[in-house]
Write a protein that holds these residues in place. Structure first.
Motif, PDB file in Angstrom:
ATOM      1  N   PRO A 100       0.828  -1.209   0.000  1.00 30.78           N
ATOM      2  CA  PRO A 100       0.000   0.000   0.000  1.00 30.78           C
ATOM      3  C   PRO A 100       0.864   1.261   0.000  1.00 30.78           C
ATOM      4  CG  PRO A 100       0.098  -0.918   2.209  1.00 30.78           C
ATOM      5  CD  PRO A 100       0.919  -1.823   1.337  1.00 30.78           C
ATOM      6  N   PHE A 101       0.899   1.930  -1.129  1.00 31.71           N
ATOM      7  CA  PHE A 101       1.704   3.145  -1.267  1.00 31.71           C
ATOM      8  C   PHE A 101       0.750   4.338  -1.265  1.00 31.71           C
ATOM      9  CE2 PHE A 101       3.798   6.521  -3.594  1.00 31.71           C
ATOM     10  CZ  PHE A 101       5.104   6.483  -3.124  1.00 31.71           C
ATOM     11  N   SER A 102       0.707   5.049  -0.157  1.00 31.09           N
ATOM     12  CA  SER A 102      -0.255   6.131  -0.031  1.00 31.09           C
ATOM     13  C   SER A 102       0.287   7.442  -0.583  1.00 31.09           C
ATOM     14  CB  SER A 102      -0.646   6.343   1.430  1.00 31.09           C
ATOM     15  OG  SER A 102      -1.576   7.397   1.533  1.00 31.09           O
ATOM     16  N   ILE A 103      -0.567   8.144  -1.319  1.00 29.70           N
ATOM     17  CA  ILE A 103      -0.166   9.470  -1.781  1.00 29.70           C
ATOM     18  C   ILE A 103      -0.536  10.535  -0.746  1.00 29.70           C
ATOM     19  CG2 ILE A 103      -0.311   8.795  -4.196  1.00 29.70           C
ATOM     20  CD1 ILE A 103      -2.949  10.349  -4.369  1.00 29.70           C
ATOM     21  N   SER A 104      -1.030  10.079   0.415  1.00 30.19           N
ATOM     22  CA  SER A 104      -1.255  10.943   1.581  1.00 30.19           C
ATOM     23  C   SER A 104      -0.149  10.657   2.584  1.00 30.19           C
ATOM     24  CB  SER A 104      -2.626  10.648   2.214  1.00 30.19           C
ATOM     25  OG  SER A 104      -2.640  10.997   3.584  1.00 30.19           O
ATOM     26  N   GLU A 105       0.661  11.658   2.864  1.00 30.46           N
ATOM     27  CA  GLU A 105       1.775  11.487   3.807  1.00 30.46           C
ATOM     28  C   GLU A 105       1.267  11.036   5.176  1.00 30.46           C
ATOM     29  OE1 GLU A 105       5.436  10.956   4.449  1.00 30.46           O
ATOM     30  OE2 GLU A 105       5.387  12.530   2.924  1.00 30.46           O
ATOM     31  N   THR A 106       0.175  11.637   5.625  1.00 28.85           N
ATOM     32  CA  THR A 106      -0.377  11.297   6.932  1.00 28.85           C
ATOM     33  C   THR A 106      -0.750   9.822   7.000  1.00 28.85           C
ATOM     34  OG1 THR A 106      -1.272  13.531   7.171  1.00 28.85           O
ATOM     35  CG2 THR A 106      -2.174  11.833   8.629  1.00 28.85           C
ATOM     36  N   GLY A 150      -6.680  16.219   5.224  1.00 35.52           N
ATOM     37  CA  GLY A 150      -6.333  17.555   4.750  1.00 35.52           C
ATOM     38  C   GLY A 150      -5.060  17.605   3.939  1.00 35.52           C
ATOM     39  N   ASP A 151      -4.458  16.438   3.649  1.00 35.53           N
ATOM     40  CA  ASP A 151      -3.271  16.408   2.791  1.00 35.53           C
ATOM     41  C   ASP A 151      -3.667  16.790   1.366  1.00 35.53           C
ATOM     42  OD1 ASP A 151      -1.831  15.524   4.948  1.00 35.53           O
ATOM     43  OD2 ASP A 151      -1.897  13.414   4.373  1.00 35.53           O
ATOM     44  N   GLU A 152      -2.749  17.466   0.679  1.00 38.75           N
ATOM     45  CA  GLU A 152      -3.044  17.892  -0.688  1.00 38.75           C
ATOM     46  C   GLU A 152      -3.338  16.686  -1.571  1.00 38.75           C
ATOM     47  OE1 GLU A 152      -1.173  20.740  -4.237  1.00 38.75           O
ATOM     48  OE2 GLU A 152       0.080  20.119  -2.538  1.00 38.75           O
ATOM     49  N   TRP A 153      -4.352  16.823  -2.415  1.00 37.72           N
ATOM     50  CA  TRP A 153      -4.734  15.751  -3.332  1.00 37.72           C
ATOM     51  C   TRP A 153      -5.195  16.364  -4.647  1.00 37.72           C
ATOM     52  CZ3 TRP A 153      -9.107  14.918  -6.143  1.00 37.72           C
ATOM     53  CH2 TRP A 153      -9.194  13.684  -6.816  1.00 37.72           C
ATOM     54  N   ASN A 154      -4.682  15.868  -5.743  1.00 38.44           N
ATOM     55  CA  ASN A 154      -5.185  16.223  -7.065  1.00 38.44           C
ATOM     56  C   ASN A 154      -4.678  15.183  -8.074  1.00 38.44           C
ATOM     57  OD1 ASN A 154      -2.498  17.095  -7.974  1.00 38.44           O
ATOM     58  ND2 ASN A 154      -2.849  18.940  -6.731  1.00 38.44           N
ATOM     59  N   VAL A 155      -5.162  15.290  -9.280  1.00 36.74           N
ATOM     60  CA  VAL A 155      -4.817  14.313 -10.314  1.00 36.74           C
ATOM     61  C   VAL A 155      -3.320  14.322 -10.598  1.00 36.74           C
ATOM     62  CG1 VAL A 155      -5.195  13.635 -12.722  1.00 36.74           C
ATOM     63  CG2 VAL A 155      -7.104  14.463 -11.348  1.00 36.74           C
TER      64      VAL A 155
END
Length: 287
Positions: A100-106, A150-155
């Motif tokens: 599981p590689f999360s694009i959310s640091e948190t 609240g971590d930044e997320w976009n395409v």
């Protein structure tokens, strides 16, 4: 490039967040029945800390009780760190290692106790060990549709990390909706672009959902060109590391019904599937 529909049944994900421990013999009986249905892949267990996921502390024992003599399904185990990778690759019966590689640091810190960049290093080491041990890595782009922190997320962020993983040699990516925040609109926005950009990569989808929004999400993914779908019988499960309220998996029976309505030949043993549906009431009773 990847034309045939691949169904990934996920008893591991269905079980992992349950409080009452499912006996090892019952786990193995259930998975053995699912192995006879004819799914492409069986996400059966995980090599993670028993403190983190106590329900799956018996994965190695379960593996020893699986009958792989009469199944076409390949086994997948989830790992969260290098120790888990080293434990998993020892087992000849396991074909795929999922990370599981999360694009959310948190969430990456919460889920694997490592940063995104540290996890990128883990993926590199996992790929190396997979090559040496004749395994294939499956990397999940976790929190792929947004996150509650609240971590930044976009395409662009999704595409950036997908690109980093592909550059390192990942051949199978699965866009994962960890907390059930995906919508048909988000799926239609993200998935076709990823499939087009990474056309040499097998791109899958691992969606979580409430029962009321399952079919519209399945339809959006199918129309986007997805050929690899994760699901779990009756929609059991979800990610216990993401929130206290589990948002279930996509229900396999809904997925099967939808794909059959589209004329897809899934080549499944529905008699064994129905037996698994009946047995599931014992597996998940009391939870």
């Amino acid at each position: 490039m990847f034309q045939k529909i691949k169904l990934v049944e996920c008893p591991r994900d269905a079980m992992q967040g349950l409080h009452d421990f499912i006996p090892t013999e019952l786990k193995a009986e259930y998975i053995n029945l699912l192995l006879q249905v004819g799914f492409h892949t069986m996400d059966f267990g995980s090599f993670v800390s028993p403190k983190a996921i106590p329900q799956l502390r018996d994965t190695e024992e379960v593996l020893g009780k699986l009958d792989l003599s009469n199944t076409k399904s390949k086994l997948l185990a989830i790992v969260a760190n290098l120790r888990g990778v080293e434990d998993a690759v020892k087992h000849k019966a396991i074909t795929y290692l999922g990370f599981p590689f999360s694009i959310s640091e948190t969430f990456q810190l919460r889920n694997t106790n490592s940063s995104i960049n540290q996890s990128l290093n883990t993926v590199e080491e996992m790929l190396n060990l997979c090559d040496k041990n004749n395994k294939t890595a499956v990397v999940y782009l976790s929190m792929g549709f947004g996150n509650p922190y609240g971590d930044e997320w976009n395409v662009e962020i999704i595409e950036k990390w997908a690109d980093e993983l592909v550059k390192r040699g990942v051949k199978i990516l699965s866009l994962a909706d960890t907390t059930g925040v995906s919508t048909p609109e988000k799926i239609e926005l993200i998935l076709p672009a990823l499939i087009k950009k990474f056309d040499q990569i097998e791109m899958g989808i691992h969606l979580h959902s409430t029962p009321y929004t399952r079919l519209e999400k399945i339809e959006a993914a199918y129309n986007a060109g997805c050929k690899r779908f994760d699901s779990a019988l009756k929609g059991f499960g979800g990610c216990p590391m993401a929130s206290d309220d589990l948002t279930g998996n996509m229900a396999t029976e809904d997925l099967i019904s939808f794909l059959q309505s589209k004329g897809e030949n899934l080549n499944l043993n529905m008699e064994k599937w129905n037996e698994a549906m009946v047995l599931s009431s014992r597996v998940f009773s009391g939870n």
